[in-house]
Scaffold this motif. Sequence first.
Motif, PDB file in Angstrom:
ATOM      1  N   HIS A 181       0.855  -1.196   0.000  1.00 55.27           N
ATOM      2  CA  HIS A 181       0.000   0.000   0.000  1.00 55.27           C
ATOM      3  C   HIS A 181       0.888   1.242   0.000  1.00 55.27           C
ATOM      4  O   HIS A 181       1.168   1.829   1.048  1.00 55.27           O
ATOM      5  N   SER A 204      -0.259   1.654  -5.300  1.00 53.55           N
ATOM      6  CA  SER A 204      -1.729   1.612  -5.302  1.00 53.55           C
ATOM      7  C   SER A 204      -2.269   3.036  -5.251  1.00 53.55           C
ATOM      8  O   SER A 204      -2.678   3.517  -4.208  1.00 53.55           O
ATOM      9  N   GLU A 224      -5.706   1.835  -5.441  1.00 51.06           N
ATOM     10  CA  GLU A 224      -6.502   1.957  -4.220  1.00 51.06           C
ATOM     11  C   GLU A 224      -7.894   2.380  -4.668  1.00 51.06           C
ATOM     12  O   GLU A 224      -8.143   3.531  -5.029  1.00 51.06           O
ATOM     13  N   HIS A 256     -12.205   1.799   1.409  1.00 48.05           N
ATOM     14  CA  HIS A 256     -11.143   1.722   0.417  1.00 48.05           C
ATOM     15  C   HIS A 256     -10.724   0.265   0.274  1.00 48.05           C
ATOM     16  O   HIS A 256     -10.604  -0.460   1.263  1.00 48.05           O
ATOM     17  N   ASN A 285      -8.006  -2.490  -2.110  1.00 46.28           N
ATOM     18  CA  ASN A 285      -6.753  -2.550  -2.856  1.00 46.28           C
ATOM     19  C   ASN A 285      -6.932  -3.549  -3.984  1.00 46.28           C
ATOM     20  O   ASN A 285      -7.186  -4.726  -3.740  1.00 46.28           O
ATOM     21  N   ASN A 313      -8.615  -2.360   2.524  1.00 43.77           N
ATOM     22  CA  ASN A 313      -7.622  -1.509   3.189  1.00 43.77           C
ATOM     23  C   ASN A 313      -8.181  -0.921   4.484  1.00 43.77           C
ATOM     24  O   ASN A 313      -9.368  -0.605   4.567  1.00 43.77           O
ATOM     25  N   HIS A 314      -7.305  -0.761   5.474  1.00 47.64           N
ATOM     26  CA  HIS A 314      -7.609  -0.141   6.775  1.00 47.64           C
ATOM     27  C   HIS A 314      -9.098  -0.234   7.132  1.00 47.64           C
ATOM     28  O   HIS A 314      -9.811   0.784   7.202  1.00 47.64           O
ATOM     29  N   GLU A 345      -6.153  -5.945   5.059  1.00 46.12           N
ATOM     30  CA  GLU A 345      -5.014  -5.192   5.568  1.00 46.12           C
ATOM     31  C   GLU A 345      -5.146  -5.123   7.091  1.00 46.12           C
ATOM     32  O   GLU A 345      -5.813  -4.243   7.631  1.00 46.12           O
ATOM     33  N   THR A 349      -2.014  -1.131   9.012  1.00 46.88           N
ATOM     34  CA  THR A 349      -1.827   0.061   8.195  1.00 46.88           C
ATOM     35  C   THR A 349      -1.015   1.031   9.044  1.00 46.88           C
ATOM     36  O   THR A 349      -1.371   1.280  10.191  1.00 46.88           O
ATOM     37  N   ASP A 369       0.573   2.713   3.502  1.00 43.85           N
ATOM     38  CA  ASP A 369      -0.213   3.883   3.056  1.00 43.85           C
ATOM     39  C   ASP A 369       0.666   5.131   2.992  1.00 43.85           C
ATOM     40  O   ASP A 369       0.207   6.253   3.224  1.00 43.85           O
TER      41      ASP A 369
END
Length: 549
Positions: A168, A199, A227, A234, A236, A272-273, A300, A303, A338
């Motif tokens: 990420h 991403s 992303e 969000h 990935n 993601n997150h 994920e 992060t 990130d």
Amino acid sequence: MRPLSRPRSTLLAAAVACAALSSANGSAAAPIVYEAEVPAGGPDHFFVDFDVPPGTAEVEVRHDDLSEANILDFGLDDPNGYRGWGGGTTEPIVVNEAAASRAYVPGPIPAGRWRVIVGKAKVVESPARYRIEVELRTTPTLAPIDRRAYIPPPPRKTETRYYAGDLHVHSRESTDASATLEENIALAKQRGLEWLEISDHNTITQLDFFDAIHEKEPGFLLIPGIEYTTYAGHANAIGATKFVDHKIGQPGVTIEGAADAVRAQGAILSINHPVLDIGDLCIGCAWKHDLDPSKIGGVEIGTLGITAGAQLFSERAIAFWDALLDRGAKIPALGGSDDHRAGTATGLFPAKIGSPTTLVRASELSTQGILDGIKKGATVVKLDGPDDAMVELEATTRPTQPTRPDGRDSDDALAFPGDSLGVRTIYLRAKVTNGVGQTVRFVKNGKPEDAVAVTSDPFFHVVLAPAPEQGEDRWRAEALVDDRPRTVTSHVWLRRDPAGPEAEAPASSDDGCGVAPDGQTRTSWLGVTLAAIAIALLRSRADKKLRRR
């Protein structure tokens, strides 16, 4: 992360500069101006159409949300579809045949109906308004930039092992980022990483620069990605090389369709997150979509690094992952920094490439090799970074440590993370390196087993895992610092197979004090001793069942 507000001086400066440029080249008609209220209610995106006549060589779009409180996102479609997505940047959109502003696609300028895409990222002040100026030129003003079509490079290395990277990372093609690809790679190599997934937000324009980078960095790998950024979470798209429509709520645009579009490319959709719910500091960052877990290819769980603030939500992210697994999905653990600034960010959550680090067990260091490893589930996440303890999980019929001089995959290993194995009984062995002073534990079906102290380097923790009566059990290993996960493996999955392998009864150590036979490494022998008793009991039960038949 997105700013709470943006300086109006940036817009004013851009407008003045663009006006001066247009006047100097003398090739543009007066700008077409659209100023109106943002539609209340309805979908999260709306469109402002404009017509481009034949002979147009360049299109520029300047945009303003006319508010210190509201945030609007902007993108551009031509008559054939996607031309880019700039998000909440105040930078103008410029496209011509040979060049484009960042996050936008250069190429022919077809005549016909174009449209500005406007996303309602944050509307708290009503009535919300916007201003858009469209300038059409017959002579390009943006100089050509060296771009090449993306071609996956040949494998950088060809051996089966864990490869360390970051899933990420943003480049300048995310308009909220400033790092170049060169800066990202320099930091990654400094931290011992071998690959990065770039991403960028809802764009694939970063791929145009991969080929030149791979020529300069023959040992390093850049992996494509997007992303996939929505206002309800969000994701990935790991390995994606084609745009995936993110305008959820528009006709035919759904999160299920997006997942299918990612998979159709041979790519992986990871969340993601998922629990990063911090309001306007990160708009839409927490996952709110309802998506079938079978369409999710990763979570994920880390992060940012633990020391950069991820401790606030990493354990909740692991719980989110476990909840999906409880529903029957087989989803690997992933991690990503990130990072938008190549490690130079300051403030509340300073991201740095490699924090966390994702290790993927793959047959080679190539895009396809890493994707195949993730799809299999062969991953380990170091939640703070590359210097965290490494934990290697194996299933074996033997409780003792490997005998290979290089200390890599032992000859008796039957399964690694991501594998599903039919067994009668089996040993699970966690090899911990660089972890002295920490503890290690197994986690079965989301429930932690007792942790043991890591007292040597390497250290082996072994438990007996009988097959479940029904279904599958999932097992992972974790290294802990201050009783909190620091390194987390993905799972080995066990099911009952009456003809499958059976754990051997362990032999006692040479001196009876827990020192392994080579005198150099230590194994948690209490579990092994209990395993011997358990094996005897299991065999006794099996004999009784046979006598009853």
